[in-house]
Every structure is written in structure tokens, then in C-alpha cells.
Design an enzyme around this catalytic site. Structure first.
Site, PDB file in Angstrom:
ATOM      1  N   GLN A   1       3.636   2.822  -5.545  1.00  0.00           N
ATOM      2  CA  GLN A   1       3.769   3.444  -4.227  1.00  0.00           C
ATOM      3  C   GLN A   1       5.080   4.222  -4.225  1.00  0.00           C
ATOM      4  OE1 GLN A   1       1.640   2.756  -0.930  1.00  0.00           O
ATOM      5  NE2 GLN A   1       0.612   3.312  -2.810  1.00  0.00           N
TER       6      GLN A   1
ATOM      7  N   TYR B   1      -2.499   4.518  -0.153  1.00  0.00           N
ATOM      8  CA  TYR B   1      -1.941   3.166  -0.200  1.00  0.00           C
ATOM      9  C   TYR B   1      -2.313   2.459  -1.513  1.00  0.00           C
ATOM     10  CZ  TYR B   1      -0.032   2.839   4.564  1.00  0.00           C
ATOM     11  OH  TYR B   1       0.732   2.973   5.693  1.00  0.00           O
TER      12      TYR B   1
ATOM     13  N   ASN C   1       7.668   1.389  -3.804  1.00  0.00           N
ATOM     14  CA  ASN C   1       7.275   0.005  -3.473  1.00  0.00           C
ATOM     15  C   ASN C   1       6.183  -0.468  -4.417  1.00  0.00           C
ATOM     16  OD1 ASN C   1       6.174   1.837  -1.210  1.00  0.00           O
ATOM     17  ND2 ASN C   1       5.012   0.020  -0.715  1.00  0.00           N
ATOM     18  N   ASP C   2       5.111  -1.073  -3.943  1.00  0.00           N
ATOM     19  CA  ASP C   2       4.190  -1.846  -4.787  1.00  0.00           C
ATOM     20  C   ASP C   2       3.817  -1.216  -6.148  1.00  0.00           C
ATOM     21  OD1 ASP C   2       4.089  -2.661  -2.168  1.00  0.00           O
ATOM     22  OD2 ASP C   2       1.931  -2.511  -1.965  1.00  0.00           O
TER      23      ASP C   2
HETATM   24  C1  FRU Z   1       2.477  -3.867   0.639  1.00  0.00           C
HETATM   25  C2  FRU Z   1       1.849  -2.697   1.382  1.00  0.00           C
HETATM   26  C3  FRU Z   1       0.361  -2.594   1.122  1.00  0.00           C
HETATM   27  C4  FRU Z   1       0.095  -1.132   1.376  1.00  0.00           C
HETATM   28  C5  FRU Z   1       1.347  -0.498   0.830  1.00  0.00           C
HETATM   29  C6  FRU Z   1       1.780   0.743   1.533  1.00  0.00           C
HETATM   30  O1  FRU Z   1       3.847  -3.699   0.397  1.00  0.00           O
HETATM   31  O2  FRU Z   1       2.114  -2.798   2.765  1.00  0.00           O
HETATM   32  O3  FRU Z   1      -0.444  -3.458   1.897  1.00  0.00           O
HETATM   33  O4  FRU Z   1      -1.063  -0.681   0.729  1.00  0.00           O
HETATM   34  O5  FRU Z   1       2.372  -1.458   0.918  1.00  0.00           O
HETATM   35  O6  FRU Z   1       2.872   1.306   0.871  1.00  0.00           O
END
Ligand code: FRU
Length: 442
Positions: free
Chosen positions: A36, A79, A19-20
Site C-alpha cells: 500500500q 486497497y 502500509n500493508d
Molecule cells: C489495513 C488496511 C486494510 C486496507 C488498507 C488500506 O492496514 O486498513 O484493511 O485495505 O489498510 O490502506
């Protein structure tokens, strides 16, 4: 089984769920894009930082794990966060998340590296001040004339989305400065804040999240921005909140200033629902999700533009050109780009791509993007008002598409999944188009 969906210029994890984008930086001759990552499974139950590096923004290598949950304070996940190069040290700021007996705790933490390969976790940088709940995450750090600045996505004790600001003189000890920004626009939580100055304007990026405050559950979220100004450490918007991307799949963007002085942005190219995630065809190949391609942000006549990366544009090799009101391309492959320019502004056009798996229709000053769902084959749509369209660039990867309108005035991002036989694209317009179809060379 051949993987028809493997993207060419959209970063994808070697396995697991991405993810991010995190920790965007340039360090010792390499671009760093951390992300992530659940390297074990295709769900969101585990979060660490994985890493891609590149010398030229075109060729990337995945480096595996960098920051993993290995202590009490980050037991439930390392995170999102950002990076800053300080005195030849790469500093990573992230949120250590722990949830013990249902009680959430967030600490903003720092890890440093001298070689960009091994990272040492230091003492936490920020504990959550009493103004906020423990929905306090995603530190964005930069340096300005007053020292080091940090923004953290937050939720006030009243359950309103907010952004907290911190300052430090040495990047180790941080003082809470107060609320940088809070508004009902931010719903119940503000994820992934980013702030920068661009051509004399101040820009705040933020992902407002709706939460069920009783159950403490996520309902929905999207990526947005404001243009405004900062006075006494407080952001004052001068525009309404606006969405960053008008397509289906775009979230958690992060920016950094590259060595050429460009404000570069990557985002997570997913806003998939849980059903879309559950039936996403790349699961069969052991991974989920990708990043957008890097975009350059510019301020043009007071508007935030997103430009496709110059380095990718240079890889175009023209395969076909035409000037017409109607045209059909039989075998549009990937990776490729469709450049469409109009000398006279069209009142209507219709561009069905890949036998209408994706289509763009412009009428009555509204652009409608449709996509056939891979869950139930129904057509989903997104619509935006655009006064006039003079040009469009459609970047086609094997399962990701980014559509830039009017040289980046608006962008629409989406994942799409189709079978190889459906590769016909049609172009019908009220006015003559200049169409160029190019492949992107490896
Ligand atoms: C955004 C989020 C962030 C968090 C992360 C966890 O997509 O929810 O706020 O740090 O992903 O994976």
C-alpha cells in the site's frame, strides 16, 4: 542532511507513506512484495500498490507504481489484497474502494500480468453480498484441491467482525460460500485475513478492528491469530485468539508459500498513533514506515513460531563474543544482531540498549519492553508473560528492531529513533549469558 534512520534490511518506500504488504508472490524468477502506497504525500488519503522485487530476498529494488486508482470503482483507493500465479499469469486480487457522497463501496477486483510489469484490470470478481456491510476488503486467494479459495475481511450487518469465504473454479467467477468465521473477538471489523495449513495445523491470521459504529470510524486494531480446523468451509478455532507480535509496531501481516516451501510472512512495521506519525523523524526525508523483515512461520509442538530469515542470518559476521553475567558493548552499530543464549535459564535480566532508549527487563516471568517515545520522550512499555527464556536474538536496523525470543516462540517489533552518540548497550543477568555481537554484511 544525512539520514541516520534509513534502514538496511527493512523495506522502505523511496518517498511517501507505505502500509500493508500486498500480493506476496514468486513469479518468473523474482520475489514480489507489493505494498500500500501514498506516493504523493505522508498521509492515508491516497492508496495504490507500489512494488519491490528481489531475486534472493536480500537485495531489493523498488519498481514504482503498479496498480493505481484510475476508475470509478477504485477512485478512493486500490486497497490491500494478495497474489496468485495461475498458468504463468500473475493474478492480483485487491479491493477497489470508492466513497461517493459519504457512501462507501467495496469491490474485490482482479488484475493480471504476463510479464510482472504491466497489469491489466479485469471485471470485478466479487460484489458485497447482503449479509455484510461495505467494510468488505483485503481478499486473500489460494488454490487447494477444491479449486480457488478467497477470504475477505468483513463486517456483518449487525456490526460484528467476520471473514467471508468465496470459491471459484477458474479464478474469474466467484461464489459466496458463507461465513468462514465470525466472533466477538473480531470486534467490529476483521481486516487482512490470511489462512494456511502448516505442519498439519490450520492457522487463521486476522486483524480485529474496533470501530465506532455510529460515526463509522476506526478506533483501534491489532494483529492476531488462531490455530484450529476447517470443516465444511467453516473455521473452528481450537485456541484462544493470540497476538502475532508483542512489540509496538506490527500490523496487517500477509504470508505466501515460497519456492523452497517456506511459509513466509511480511507485515507493516507500524502501529504508530497519529502523533507518532506526525512527528516521525523520517518525515524530514520524505517517507514514512517500513516492513518487517521476512519471517518464516513454523509450527513447533503445536505453537506458531516466527523465525528470522535464513538468508539474513547468513550475512552475520561476528565482531565480539563473551560469556558473563554482566557486559557492556560501547558502540553497537546497525545493521547488526545480538545473539544471547543462556545455558541455565535466568530468573532475571536487564538489557538497556542505546542508553535506555530501548530496554528489556525480565522479572517474575514477565518480559517488559520499554521504548522512549520520539513524541514526548516519555517511556512506553509492553509486557508479556513468558515461562522461561533460553535465548534471544535482537536484529538492529537503523530505526527498526525485531526481538526473537526462544528461537521465534515470541517476537517483539518496534521502530526507534536515536542520535548517533547513544550507542552503548548493557547486559545484566542473574545467570551467565553467551553473548555474540555480529554485524550484518551488505
Ligand atoms: C489495513 C488496511 C486494510 C486496507 C488498507 C488500506 O492496514 O486498513 O484493511 O485495505 O489498510 O490502506
Amino acid at each position: 542532511m544525512e539520514n541516520l534512520y534509513k534502514n538496511h534490511f527493512h523495506l522502505e518506500p523511496p518517498r511517501g507513506l507505505l502500509n500493508d504488504p500486498n500480493g506476496l508472490s514468486f513469479f518468473q524468477g523474482n520475489y514480489y512484495v507489493f505494498h500500500q502506497w501514498n506516493r504523493f504525500d505522508l498521509n492515508h488519503n491516497y492508496k495504490e500498490w507500489g512494488l519491490f522485487i528481489s531475486k534472493d530476498l536480500v537485495h531489493w529494488e523498488h519498481q514504482g507504481s503498479t496498480l493505481v486508482p484510475d476508475r470509478d470503482k477504485d477512485l478512493s483507493g486500490v486497497y490491500s489484497g494478495s497474489a496468485l500465479v495461475v498458468d504463468d499469469e500473475l493474478c492480483l486480487f485487491y479491493t477497489g474502494n470508492s466513497k461517493i457522497d459519504g457512501k462507501r463501496r467495496s469491490l474485490q477486483c482482479l488484475a493480471t500480468s504476463n510479464d510482472g510489469q504491466t497489469f491489466q484490470k479485469l471485471k470485478e470478481a466479487v460484489k458485497t453480498p447482503s449479509l455484510y456491510t461495505e467494510h468488505h476488503r483485503d481478499p486473500k486467494v489460494w488454490r487447494d484441491k477444491d479449486g480457488y479459495q478467497m477470504l475477505v475481511g468483513a463486517q456483518t450487518k449487525e456490526g460484528v467482525g467476520a471473514i467471508a469465504s468465496y470459491q471459484s473454479s477458474d479464478c474469474r467467477d466467484w461464489q459466496h460460500q458463507g461465513l468462514f468465521f465470525s466472533s466477538d473477538d473480531l470486534n467490529q471489523m476483521a481486516e487482512c485475513p490470511d489462512y494456511f495449513e502448516l505442519d498439519g495445523e490450520s492457522v487463521l491470521l486476522v486483524c480485529p478492528q474496533k470501530r465506532d459504529l455510529i460515526r463509522d470510524e476506526d478506533i483501534s486494531s491489532y494483529s492476531a491469530y488462531y490455530i484450529g480446523s476447517v470443516k465444511d468451509k467453516v473455521f473452528h478455532p481450537q485456541t484462544d485468539i493470540q497476538s502475532m507480535d508483542a512489540g509496538f509496531d506490527f500490523y496487517a501481516p500477509q504470508t505466501f508459500l515460497d519456492p523452497k516451501g517456506r511459509r513466509m510472512m511480511w507485515a507493516w512495521m507500524s502501529r504508530m498513533s497519529s502523533q507518532e506519525e506526525a512527528s516521525c523523524p523520517t518525515r524530514a526525508f520524505g517517507y514514512l514506515h517500513c516492513m518487517t523483515m521476512p519471517r518464516e512461520l513454523r509450527m513447533i509442538e503445536g505453537k506458531l513460531y516466527q523465525l528470522p530469515l535464513e538468508e539474513v542470518l547468513q550475512k552475520r559476521k561476528v565482531l565480539a563474543r563473551c560469556k558473563d553475567k554482566n557486559h557492556i558493548l560501547q558502540e553497537v552499530g546497525a545493521p547488526s544482531v545480538l545473539d544471547i543464549a543462556w545455558t541455565e535459564v535466568p530468573s532475571t535480566f536487564e538489557i538497556p540498549l542505546f542508553h535506555r532508549n530501548v530496554s528489556l527487563v525480565y522479572e517474575g516471568k514477565h518480559l517488559v519492553l520499554s521504548r522512549k517515545s520520539w513524541v514526548d520522550q516519555k517511556i512506553d512499555t509492553k509486557s508479556i508473560r513468558i515461562e522461561e527464556i533460553r535465548g534471544m536474538q535482537i536484529f538492529i536496523d537503523h530505526s527498526a528492531m525485531e526481538i526473537f525470543i526462544n528461537q521465534g516462540e515470541r517476537v517483539l517489533s518496534l521502530r526507534y529513533f536515536l542520535h548517533q552518540e547513544n550507542r552503548t548497550c548493557q547486559f545484566h543477568s542473574s545467570h551467565q549469558m553467551e553473548l555474540t555481537y555480529s554485524k550484518i554484511e551488505s
